[in-house]
Design an enzyme around this catalytic site. Structure first.
Site, PDB file in Angstrom:
ATOM      1  N   ALA A  19       5.486  -2.431  -8.513  1.00  0.00           N
ATOM      2  CA  ALA A  19       4.906  -1.095  -8.650  1.00  0.00           C
ATOM      3  C   ALA A  19       5.227  -0.231  -7.432  1.00  0.00           C
ATOM      4  O   ALA A  19       5.617   0.940  -7.566  1.00  0.00           O
ATOM      5  CB  ALA A  19       3.393  -1.193  -8.846  1.00  0.00           C
ATOM      6  N   LYS A  20       5.086  -0.783  -6.228  1.00  0.00           N
ATOM      7  CA  LYS A  20       5.366  -0.008  -5.015  1.00  0.00           C
ATOM      8  C   LYS A  20       6.842   0.370  -4.946  1.00  0.00           C
ATOM      9  O   LYS A  20       7.191   1.519  -4.621  1.00  0.00           O
ATOM     10  CB  LYS A  20       4.971  -0.827  -3.790  1.00  0.00           C
ATOM     11  CG  LYS A  20       5.309  -0.183  -2.451  1.00  0.00           C
ATOM     12  CD  LYS A  20       4.499   1.068  -2.181  1.00  0.00           C
ATOM     13  CE  LYS A  20       4.890   1.750  -0.873  1.00  0.00           C
ATOM     14  NZ  LYS A  20       4.696   0.896   0.321  1.00  0.00           N
ATOM     15  N   ALA A  21       7.721  -0.584  -5.276  1.00  0.00           N
ATOM     16  CA  ALA A  21       9.159  -0.305  -5.220  1.00  0.00           C
ATOM     17  C   ALA A  21       9.558   0.775  -6.211  1.00  0.00           C
ATOM     18  O   ALA A  21      10.369   1.659  -5.901  1.00  0.00           O
ATOM     19  CB  ALA A  21       9.948  -1.589  -5.478  1.00  0.00           C
ATOM     20  N   PHE A  24       0.823  -1.213   0.000  1.00  0.00           N
ATOM     21  CA  PHE A  24       0.000   0.000   0.000  1.00  0.00           C
ATOM     22  C   PHE A  24       0.853   1.258   0.000  1.00  0.00           C
ATOM     23  O   PHE A  24       1.992   1.263   0.445  1.00  0.00           O
ATOM     24  CB  PHE A  24      -0.940   0.020   1.210  1.00  0.00           C
ATOM     25  CG  PHE A  24      -0.258  -0.224   2.522  1.00  0.00           C
ATOM     26  CD1 PHE A  24       0.398   0.797   3.192  1.00  0.00           C
ATOM     27  CD2 PHE A  24      -0.267  -1.492   3.093  1.00  0.00           C
ATOM     28  CE1 PHE A  24       1.035   0.577   4.397  1.00  0.00           C
ATOM     29  CE2 PHE A  24       0.371  -1.724   4.310  1.00  0.00           C
ATOM     30  CZ  PHE A  24       1.019  -0.696   4.963  1.00  0.00           C
ATOM     31  N   GLU A  65      12.169   0.253   0.796  1.00  0.00           N
ATOM     32  CA  GLU A  65      11.545   0.150  -0.522  1.00  0.00           C
ATOM     33  C   GLU A  65      12.570   0.339  -1.639  1.00  0.00           C
ATOM     34  O   GLU A  65      12.529  -0.346  -2.667  1.00  0.00           O
ATOM     35  CB  GLU A  65      10.438   1.201  -0.655  1.00  0.00           C
ATOM     36  CG  GLU A  65       9.262   1.027   0.282  1.00  0.00           C
ATOM     37  CD  GLU A  65       8.296  -0.062  -0.167  1.00  0.00           C
ATOM     38  OE1 GLU A  65       8.566  -0.729  -1.185  1.00  0.00           O
ATOM     39  OE2 GLU A  65       7.261  -0.230   0.505  1.00  0.00           O
TER      40      GLU A  65
END
Length: 301
Positions: A170-172, A121, A241
């Site tokens: 995508a988050k990274a 998230f 991340e």
């Protein structure tokens, strides 16, 4: 609603539990730190003694733990979810983890007739409190649709970005872009100030030109220059991340020239004791290295 289990009830996981309980969900919880579970039990959550205990009575299991190693431990380790997960149950993996680990545990879960989606998230503490997280989901669409009512309680939007593991990618990528933009803005604006330009003017010009970004128009202006430092993201979490992004690049054999330097700078700040602080404090760190003083939004001339 599903019978929900939550493994990992720290800063973010505990807020997920509170929202689920407030919306009438049946929630069973587990955390290595029993002290974190006690307030949630008083609110109505059921106490589990292990991840396996969570899985035994849950049809939807949310993991929100420390990282990829912890994901493997709670899902496939000793007394892990894999020991007692029910056929047809689903795991929603919200941890900052890697596509490789998610796909690995998915293979084990599949043998038990269970499935998994990765759903990291975007959003911090305040977003979690208000149910305004953004979930980036990788996995089968039908599994996502089954989980969507649960995710809708926790977030404002859920985006299906691709196959299993895609959510982590995508988050990274987003966090690498955020981290790179923040230190680039700090260095460039610091350079201008060092050369004698007015800080306000530099930022104003950037924000009406092709150099404008969310970082310069929001993060830099609201958190760094005003020295509020309350973006809800710690430097430690952003570095985590960034390192996931770098690991993905290395596994694919892709050179990450900028990413390597970004990781080094955040690691340097982390080693200077800034890990638990807000990530926007890295602006003052960069300016200190440059010998730039008087951080803050200055009176217009």
């Amino acid at each position: 609603m599903e019978r929900i289990g939550v493994i990992g009830v720290g800063v973010m996981g505990s807020r997920m539990v509170r929202r689920l309980l407030a919306n009438g969900a049946e929630v069973k919880i587990y955390d290595l730190d029993h002290n974190k579970m006690e307030p949630l039990v008083r609110m109505g959550a059921k106490l589990a003694v292990s991840p396996a205990d969570v899985a035994a009575s849950s049809t939807c299991i949310i993991t929100c733990v420390a990282g990829a190693e912890a994901v493997e431990a709670v899902l496939t380790g000793n007394k892990g979810v894999i020991d007692s997960i029910q056929q047809g149950s689903v795991v929603v993996e919200t941890t900052t983890s890697t596509p490789t680990v998610t796909r690995k545990v998915a293979a084990s879960l599949e043998k038990k007739g269970a499935c998994i989606i990765d759903a990291p998230f975007c959003g911090g503490v305040s977003a979690a409190d208000k149910g305004k997280l953004l979930f980036l989901v990788g996995g089968k669409e039908d599994v996502l649709e089954r989980c969507r009512p649960v995710l809708n309680v926790l977030g404002k939007d859920t985006i299906h970005v691709g196959d299993l593991g895609s959510g982590h990618v995508a988050k990274a990528v987003i966090m690498m872009m955020t981290g790179a933009n923040l230190i680039a803005a700090a260095e460039i604006i610091g350079l201008g100030v060092k050369a004698g330009l007015d800080r306000n003017k530099i930022l104003d010009v950037i924000n009406v030109s092709s150099g404008e970004s969310f970082i310069t128009s929001s993060y830099f202006t609201n958190y760094s220059l005003l020295q509020t430092y309350d973006s809800d993201y710690t430097l430690e979490n952003v570095l985590k991340e960034i390192r996931v992004c770098m690991q993905i690049a290395h596994e694919m054999g892709i050179p990450a020239l900028v990413g390597t330097r970004v990781e080094e700078i955040y690691a340097l700040a982390h080693n200077q004791g800034m890990g638990s602080g807000d990530v926007t404090k890295i602006v003052s760190f960069i300016e200190h290295l440059m010998g730039v003083s008087s951080l803050g939004r200055q009176p217009a001339r």
